[in-house]
Scaffold this active site. Structure first.
Site, PDB file in Angstrom:
ATOM      1  N   TYR A   1      53.123 144.954 -12.933  1.00 28.53           N
ATOM      2  CA  TYR A   1      53.341 146.014 -11.941  1.00 28.53           C
ATOM      3  C   TYR A   1      53.890 145.423 -10.634  1.00 28.53           C
ATOM      4  O   TYR A   1      54.847 144.670 -10.642  1.00 28.53           O
ATOM      5  CB  TYR A   1      52.068 146.830 -11.743  1.00 28.53           C
ATOM      6  CG  TYR A   1      51.765 147.760 -12.900  1.00 28.53           C
ATOM      7  CD1 TYR A   1      52.505 148.930 -13.084  1.00 28.53           C
ATOM      8  CD2 TYR A   1      50.761 147.473 -13.825  1.00 28.53           C
ATOM      9  CE1 TYR A   1      52.242 149.790 -14.155  1.00 28.53           C
ATOM     10  CE2 TYR A   1      50.492 148.341 -14.892  1.00 28.53           C
ATOM     11  CZ  TYR A   1      51.241 149.497 -15.044  1.00 28.53           C
ATOM     12  OH  TYR A   1      50.990 150.343 -16.097  1.00 28.53           O
ATOM     13  N   SER A   2      53.262 145.748  -9.496  1.00 24.44           N
ATOM     14  CA  SER A   2      53.876 145.404  -8.204  1.00 24.44           C
ATOM     15  C   SER A   2      53.791 143.930  -7.834  1.00 24.44           C
ATOM     16  O   SER A   2      54.402 143.527  -6.840  1.00 24.44           O
ATOM     17  CB  SER A   2      53.270 146.252  -7.089  1.00 24.44           C
ATOM     18  OG  SER A   2      53.783 147.558  -7.148  1.00 24.44           O
ATOM     19  N   ALA A   3      53.093 143.126  -8.595  1.00 28.77           N
ATOM     20  CA  ALA A   3      53.186 141.686  -8.352  1.00 28.77           C
ATOM     21  C   ALA A   3      54.633 141.219  -8.554  1.00 28.77           C
ATOM     22  O   ALA A   3      55.021 140.164  -8.061  1.00 28.77           O
ATOM     23  CB  ALA A   3      52.228 140.919  -9.260  1.00 28.77           C
TER      24      ALA A   3
ATOM     25  N   TYR B   1      54.093 152.216   1.981  1.00 32.51           N
ATOM     26  CA  TYR B   1      54.370 151.427   0.779  1.00 32.51           C
ATOM     27  C   TYR B   1      55.422 152.115  -0.095  1.00 32.51           C
ATOM     28  O   TYR B   1      55.167 153.179  -0.657  1.00 32.51           O
ATOM     29  CB  TYR B   1      53.064 151.234   0.015  1.00 32.51           C
ATOM     30  CG  TYR B   1      53.151 150.315  -1.167  1.00 32.51           C
ATOM     31  CD1 TYR B   1      53.720 149.054  -1.048  1.00 32.51           C
ATOM     32  CD2 TYR B   1      52.639 150.697  -2.409  1.00 32.51           C
ATOM     33  CE1 TYR B   1      53.779 148.196  -2.138  1.00 32.51           C
ATOM     34  CE2 TYR B   1      52.688 149.852  -3.499  1.00 32.51           C
ATOM     35  CZ  TYR B   1      53.264 148.603  -3.358  1.00 32.51           C
ATOM     36  OH  TYR B   1      53.330 147.755  -4.427  1.00 32.51           O
TER      37      TYR B   1
ATOM     38  N   LYS C   1      57.070 142.445  -7.037  1.00 30.70           N
ATOM     39  CA  LYS C   1      57.736 142.483  -5.730  1.00 30.70           C
ATOM     40  C   LYS C   1      57.822 141.093  -5.097  1.00 30.70           C
ATOM     41  O   LYS C   1      58.780 140.792  -4.382  1.00 30.70           O
ATOM     42  CB  LYS C   1      57.017 143.460  -4.796  1.00 30.70           C
ATOM     43  CG  LYS C   1      57.177 144.934  -5.183  1.00 30.70           C
ATOM     44  CD  LYS C   1      56.485 145.851  -4.192  1.00 30.70           C
ATOM     45  CE  LYS C   1      56.771 147.328  -4.448  1.00 30.70           C
ATOM     46  NZ  LYS C   1      56.002 147.878  -5.577  1.00 30.70           N
TER      47      LYS C   1
END
Length: 393
Positions: free
Chosen positions: A70-72, A160, A74
Site C-alpha cells: 500500500y502507501s509504503a 493526505y 510512496k
C-alpha cells in the site's frame, strides 16, 4: 505459529530482541505472514520471515515472498523524485507546469513540485471519478488531475493525497525522465541495489506474491451514535461517516472506488502511491542507501536526504482529520508513528507495513505483512521498533 519452526532468516548478535518480538507478533498480535529487515550502518543485522503467504492454500512465507505494501510505496516513489532533483533535472521549487504544461489548468500554474510531494496541492480528489480501467492505464488519470481545480487554496493547508499523490508525482517523474515511475525505479534504484521491489508487477513474479487477509474492526465507530464515540475521535468519525468529506473522496477517485489490490490487473499496473510489491529486505536496503553506502551504492547525498526530510507540512490533516507530518514525500515521526527517533523519515502503508531510515542512529527498517489490520490497536511494527531500540546502538 509455534516456536521457531515457521521462521526463517536470522539476526546479528545483540539483535535477538527483534527475533523475539517478531515471533511474539504471530503469537499475540495477529501476524499471519510477515517479514522484517533492519540495516545498521549499511549492513543487514536483522532478516526474518515467517508464517503463511496464502491461507487458502497453506503456502508458507519464504525468503523471496513478495508483499503489496500500500502507501509504503510512496517512499519508493519519493526517492525517484529526489534522485532526479539531485541530478539537476528537477527543481522541486519550480512550478509543476514547467515540466507538465497541461497541469496549469484550473488555477494551478504556480503550484510547485514540492507541494505535490508534501500533500499541499489540494488535489486529493476528482470532481468526476474515472473508470478504474482508465486509471490503471495511467494517461486518463494524469489528464483528469491536470484539469482538476484544487479543493482548497494550494499551500494553505495539507491533506493526505492517499491515491492521487502517485499519479501526480509519478507524472512529473515521467515528464522529466521520459520513463514511467515504475520503470525509473526499476532501472535506477532496484537494479543497482538488487532490490526485490516493483511498482508494476511483472506477470512472471505474481506466483511469489502473498494473499492479503483483511481484519474487520471490532467496532465500526461510524455506526455508533455520536455521543458514544470518544471525544478525541468524533471529528474523524464524522468525516468518515460523510460520503462528501475529503476523508472519503480522497479514496474514491475511481469507479468503482473500491480497488481489489490482490487482482492481477491492479498489481500489474503502476499506482506509485499504493501498489508497490516487494520484500522487507528490499525496503530496508533502499532506505539504508538513502543515508549511507550499501555495497558501494548510495542513492542520495546527505544534503539531498536532509532536504527531503525537512518538515513541509504539519498539524491537522484535511483528509485524515488527525495530525500528520511530512517532508517532501516522506512521513516524519509523530506520536502515533515515532519510528526510531526524531531524525527518521519513511512511510507506512495501510494495515501495518512500515519502512524508514534514521540517519541519527544509522538504522534502516522494513516490515511487511499480509494481515491488514487498521486502527490504533495494531502494535506489530512498533513492537519490532521497540526491540530495535533495545538492541545495541
Amino acid at each position: 505459529m509455534s516456536g521457531m519452526t515457521a521462521m526463517g532468516g536470522g539476526v546479528a548478535a545483540g539483535f535477538e530482541p527483534v527475533r523475539e518480538a517478531f515471533a511474539e507478533n504471530f503469537v499475540r498480535h495477529g501476524d499471519i505472514g510477515a517479514a522484517v529487515c533492519v540495516y545498521r550502518d549499511g549492513r543487514p543485522v536483522v532478516d526474518l520471515w515467517g508464517g503463511t503467504a496464502d491461507r487458502d492454500t497453506g503456502r508458507p512465507w519464504e525468503r523471496d515472498t513478495l508483499q503489496l505494501v500500500y502507501s509504503a510505496t510512496k517512499g519508493a516513489t519519493a526517492t525517484a523524485a529526489h534522485m532526479l532533483a539531485q541530478r539537476g533535472l528537477l527543481d522541486l521549487d519550480a512550478p509543476v507546469a514547467e515540466y507538465w504544461p497541461e497541469f496549469a489548468a484550473g488555477g494551478k500554474a504556480d503550484i510547485p513540485v514540492r507541494w505535490l510531494l508534501s500533500h499541499r496541492a489540494g488535489l486529493v480528489t476528482l470532481d468526476q471519478p474515472i473508470p478504474l480501467t482508465e486509471a490503471l492505464s495511467w494517461h486518463p488519470m494524469a489528464a483528469a488531475l491536470a484539469a482538476q481545480r484544487p479543493v482548497w487554496t494550494p499551500g494553505t493547508a495539507h491533506g493526505y493525497h492517499g491515491r492521487t499523490w502517485g499519479w501526480l508525482v509519478g507524472e512529473v517523474i515521467r515528464r522529466v525522465s521520459g520513463r514511467t515511475p515504475g520503470r525509473f525505479f526499476s532501472d535506477e534504484i532496484a537494479a543497482p541495489l538488487g532490490l526485490d521491489f516493483f511498482i508494476g508487477l511483472p506477470p512472471d513474479e505474481r506466483h511469489r506474491v502473498s494473499r492479503m487477509v483483511y481484519r474487520k474492526p471490532d467496532v465500526d465507530l461510524t455506526t455508533l451514535p455520536p455521543e458514544s464515540v470518544p471525544e478525541e475521535l468524533r471529528e474523524q468519525v464524522a468525516a468518515w461517516s460523510d460520503p462528501h468529506s475529503f476523508s472519503n473522496r480522497a479514496f474514491a477517485v475511481t469507479r468503482p472506488a473500491a480497488i481489489d489490490f490482490d487482482s492481477p490487473e491492479v498489481q500489474a499496473a503502476e499506482m506509485p502511491s499504493s501498489n508497490g510489491i516487494g520484500t522487507a529486505r528490499a525496503l530496508a536496503r533502499m532506505y539504508a542507501a538513502l543515508i549511507g553506502e550499501v555495497e558501494g551504492v548510495r542513492l542520495l547525498t546527505a544534503e539531498t536526504a536532509a532536504s527531503a526530510a525537512t518538515e513541509q507540512s504539519a498539524g491537522m490533516d484535511q483528509v485524515l482529520m488527525a495530525p500528520s507530518r511530512f517532508g517532501s514525500g516522506y512521513q516524519l515521526p509523530t506520536e502515533d508513528n515515532p519510528m526510531t527517533g526524531p531524525s527518521a523519515f519513511g512511510h507506512n502503508g495501510r494495515g501495518g507495513s512500515l519502512a524508514f531510515a534514521d540517519p541519527g542512529h544509522g538504522i534502516a527498517f522494513g516490515y511487511v505483512m499480509n494481515h491488514i489490520v487498521s486502527g490504533s490497536d495494531d502494535v506489530r511494527a512498533e513492537a519490532l521498533i521497540d526491540a530495535v531500540r533495545r538492541s545495541p546502538a
